[in-house]
Motif scaffolding. Structure first.
Motif, PDB file in Angstrom:
ATOM      1  N   VAL A   1       0.845  -1.204   0.000  1.00 54.71           N
ATOM      2  CA  VAL A   1       0.000   0.000   0.000  1.00 54.71           C
ATOM      3  C   VAL A   1       0.873   1.244   0.000  1.00 54.71           C
ATOM      4  N   LYS A   2       1.960   1.226   0.750  1.00 54.56           N
ATOM      5  CA  LYS A   2       2.867   2.384   0.778  1.00 54.56           C
ATOM      6  C   LYS A   2       3.408   2.683  -0.613  1.00 54.56           C
ATOM      7  N   ARG A   3       3.836   1.638  -1.326  1.00 54.69           N
ATOM      8  CA  ARG A   3       4.401   1.854  -2.666  1.00 54.69           C
ATOM      9  C   ARG A   3       3.345   2.328  -3.657  1.00 54.69           C
ATOM     10  N   LEU A   4       2.128   1.821  -3.531  1.00 51.59           N
ATOM     11  CA  LEU A   4       1.047   2.286  -4.412  1.00 51.59           C
ATOM     12  C   LEU A   4       0.746   3.760  -4.136  1.00 51.59           C
ATOM     13  N   LYS A   5       0.744   4.123  -2.884  1.00 46.97           N
ATOM     14  CA  LYS A   5       0.519   5.525  -2.517  1.00 46.97           C
ATOM     15  C   LYS A   5       1.646   6.403  -3.043  1.00 46.97           C
TER      16      LYS A   5
ATOM     17  N   MET B   1      -8.275  -9.748   4.328  1.00 47.32           N
ATOM     18  CA  MET B   1      -8.835  -8.399   4.168  1.00 47.32           C
ATOM     19  C   MET B   1      -8.515  -7.526   5.382  1.00 47.32           C
ATOM     20  N   GLU B   2      -8.450  -8.128   6.557  1.00 42.86           N
ATOM     21  CA  GLU B   2      -8.049  -7.355   7.740  1.00 42.86           C
ATOM     22  C   GLU B   2      -6.633  -6.803   7.569  1.00 42.86           C
ATOM     23  N   ARG B   3      -5.747  -7.620   7.005  1.00 40.27           N
ATOM     24  CA  ARG B   3      -4.367  -7.161   6.785  1.00 40.27           C
ATOM     25  C   ARG B   3      -4.322  -5.979   5.822  1.00 40.27           C
ATOM     26  N   ILE B   4      -5.063  -6.095   4.717  1.00 43.08           N
ATOM     27  CA  ILE B   4      -5.040  -5.008   3.730  1.00 43.08           C
ATOM     28  C   ILE B   4      -5.666  -3.745   4.321  1.00 43.08           C
TER      29      ILE B   4
ATOM     30  N   CYS C   1      -3.945   0.007   4.826  1.00 47.51           N
ATOM     31  CA  CYS C   1      -4.533   1.271   4.362  1.00 47.51           C
ATOM     32  C   CYS C   1      -4.706   2.259   5.508  1.00 47.51           C
ATOM     33  N   VAL C   2      -5.039   1.754   6.682  1.00 45.07           N
ATOM     34  CA  VAL C   2      -5.127   2.626   7.852  1.00 45.07           C
ATOM     35  C   VAL C   2      -3.752   3.218   8.164  1.00 45.07           C
ATOM     36  N   ALA C   3      -2.728   2.385   8.106  1.00 43.52           N
ATOM     37  CA  ALA C   3      -1.372   2.850   8.412  1.00 43.52           C
ATOM     38  C   ALA C   3      -0.919   3.938   7.452  1.00 43.52           C
ATOM     39  N   GLU C   4      -1.313   3.814   6.177  1.00 44.03           N
ATOM     40  CA  GLU C   4      -0.925   4.810   5.177  1.00 44.03           C
ATOM     41  C   GLU C   4      -1.968   5.915   5.019  1.00 44.03           C
ATOM     42  N   ASP C   5      -3.083   5.801   5.770  1.00 43.10           N
ATOM     43  CA  ASP C   5      -4.145   6.819   5.753  1.00 43.10           C
ATOM     44  C   ASP C   5      -4.655   7.053   4.324  1.00 43.10           C
ATOM     45  N   ILE C   6      -5.024   5.951   3.659  1.00 47.00           N
ATOM     46  CA  ILE C   6      -5.484   5.998   2.275  1.00 47.00           C
ATOM     47  C   ILE C   6      -6.752   5.143   2.167  1.00 47.00           C
ATOM     48  N   PRO C   7      -7.738   5.549   1.393  1.00 48.88           N
ATOM     49  CA  PRO C   7      -8.986   4.784   1.314  1.00 48.88           C
ATOM     50  C   PRO C   7      -8.781   3.376   0.757  1.00 48.88           C
ATOM     51  N   PHE C   8      -9.558   2.444   1.304  1.00 50.00           N
ATOM     52  CA  PHE C   8      -9.560   1.048   0.892  1.00 50.00           C
ATOM     53  C   PHE C   8     -10.872   0.768   0.165  1.00 50.00           C
ATOM     54  N   PHE C   9     -10.789   0.509  -1.151  1.00 45.44           N
ATOM     55  CA  PHE C   9     -11.938   0.107  -1.956  1.00 45.44           C
ATOM     56  C   PHE C   9     -11.883  -1.419  -2.073  1.00 45.44           C
ATOM     57  N   LEU C  10     -12.898  -2.101  -1.586  1.00 44.01           N
ATOM     58  CA  LEU C  10     -12.948  -3.558  -1.706  1.00 44.01           C
ATOM     59  C   LEU C  10     -13.968  -3.937  -2.774  1.00 44.01           C
ATOM     60  N   GLU C  11     -13.476  -4.591  -3.834  1.00 41.41           N
ATOM     61  CA  GLU C  11     -14.337  -5.094  -4.892  1.00 41.41           C
ATOM     62  C   GLU C  11     -14.667  -6.550  -4.596  1.00 41.41           C
TER      63      GLU C  11
END
Length: 328
Positions: free
Chosen positions: A114-118, A147-150, A154-164
């Motif tokens: 998630v950090k790298r995507l951000k 899903m809890e891990r992902i 996202c919480v750690a990076e403070d970025i929205p999590f969209f779950l499809e």
């Protein structure tokens, strides 16, 4: 209601219009898009072809979308040519699933976090999960932990999590069948209830409509599974299954049927908050691109593709609800 941090709210605003409606364009397809391009091409276009097609879709259509969903494997060049007002969602999952294994288990892209995507510019992270609410508990517990891990990332990076979520029936592989149509409403609503729980930290659900519209009375050519009244009740039930924002995916249906589906959803009392629409918008542009070259692909996108997305936007303006009403 969903509690949003200041950064998450700002990111969602970048992905939406001024009214809090998400009109996003999805082109994070990988293996399926390669096959579509290859089937229409006399040449082996390979990775270069899929990268280029994503670029021209982004260039031509993001001026009419609130945001675009891309993958980090082939899509990041397309992110650079998107309209300056379009937000960016990036996929975090590997494409497809291992058909030889039981349970359609999730799998992350190993080179990404998630950090790298951000850091690559994502305003939000999207993950695709195949889910059958009635499957073996051990398989579903594995997916819940995943899903809890992902969500925690996202919480750690403070970025929205969209779950499809794509639903299926472990006892029936044919998701287009009458038999699956009969159980689909409970599969969809059950999955939404599960992943709206706070431990997953999901900010937006990207979901299927709760019925197969081809089996709704008056919409499909074959035998009806649902009357219009029953189908409407399923849309209402789906909407009430979650307290967080949710948006619809197009699932590859025609642009016209998807637009009619959104009207039906609104009339049924659904409070969906937008769409992440892919193939229904650009699918028929693959053939001219693959057979006649880039300019032919652009010509199609500038005419029919633009028309598809503008028609969808017009329907969205009349049917979608604001996610502002679901957060604080």
């Amino acid at each position: 209601m969903l509690e949003l941090t200041e950064n998450k709210r700002a990111a969602l605003e970048r992905l939406s219009d001024e009214n809090g409606v998400i009109g996003a364009l999805a082109i994070d397809q990988r293996g399926s898009l390669k096959k579509m391009i290859a089937s229409g091409s006399a040449n082996n276009v390979g990775d270069e072809g899929i990268i280029r097609f994503k670029e021209i879709v982004s260039d031509e259509l993001t001026p009419y979308a609130t945001s675009i969903l891309l993958d980090p494997e082939y899509g990041l060049p397309a992110a650079k040519v998107r309209d300056k007002n379009a937000g960016l969602l990036v996929a975090y999952e590997k494409t497809g699933y291992d058909a030889t294994a039981v349970g359609r288990l999730p799998d992350l892209l190993e080179e990404w976090s998630v950090k790298r995507l951000k850091d690559a510019g994502a305003d939000a992270v999207k993950f695709l999960l195949y889910y059958d609410v009635d499957e073996d508990k051990k398989i579903n517990d594995y997916k819940h932990v995943y899903m809890e891990r992902i969500g925690s990332e996202c919480v750690a990076e403070d970025i929205p999590f969209f779950l499809e979520i794509l639903t299926y029936d472990a006892s029936n592989d044919d998701v287009k069948s009458k038999e699956f149509a009969q159980v689909k409403p409970l599969k969809v609503s059950g999955a939404m209830k599960e992943f709206s729980k706070p431990q997953y930290n999901v900010d937006v659900l990207k979901v299927e409509v709760p019925v197969n519209m081809n089996f709704v009375e008056g919409y499909g050519a074959g035998e009806a599974v649902y009357s219009k009244e029953v189908a409407a009740a399923y849309f209402k039930e789906q909407s009430e299954a979650t307290h967080i924002p949710f948006i619809f995916l197009s699932a590859g249906v025609s642009a016209e049927l998807f637009q009619e589906t959104l009207k039906f959803a609104k009339a049924s009392g659904s409070t969906f908050n937008g769409v992440l629409c892919g193939r229904a918008t650009w699918r028929d542009g693959v053939e001219p691109f693959a057979t006649s070259g880039e300019q032919a692909g652009r010509d199609w996108l500038q005419s029919t593709g633009k028309g598809n997305i503008e028609a969808l936007n017009a329907v969205l303006s009349e049917t979608a609800s604001s996610w502002f009403e679901k957060v604080r």
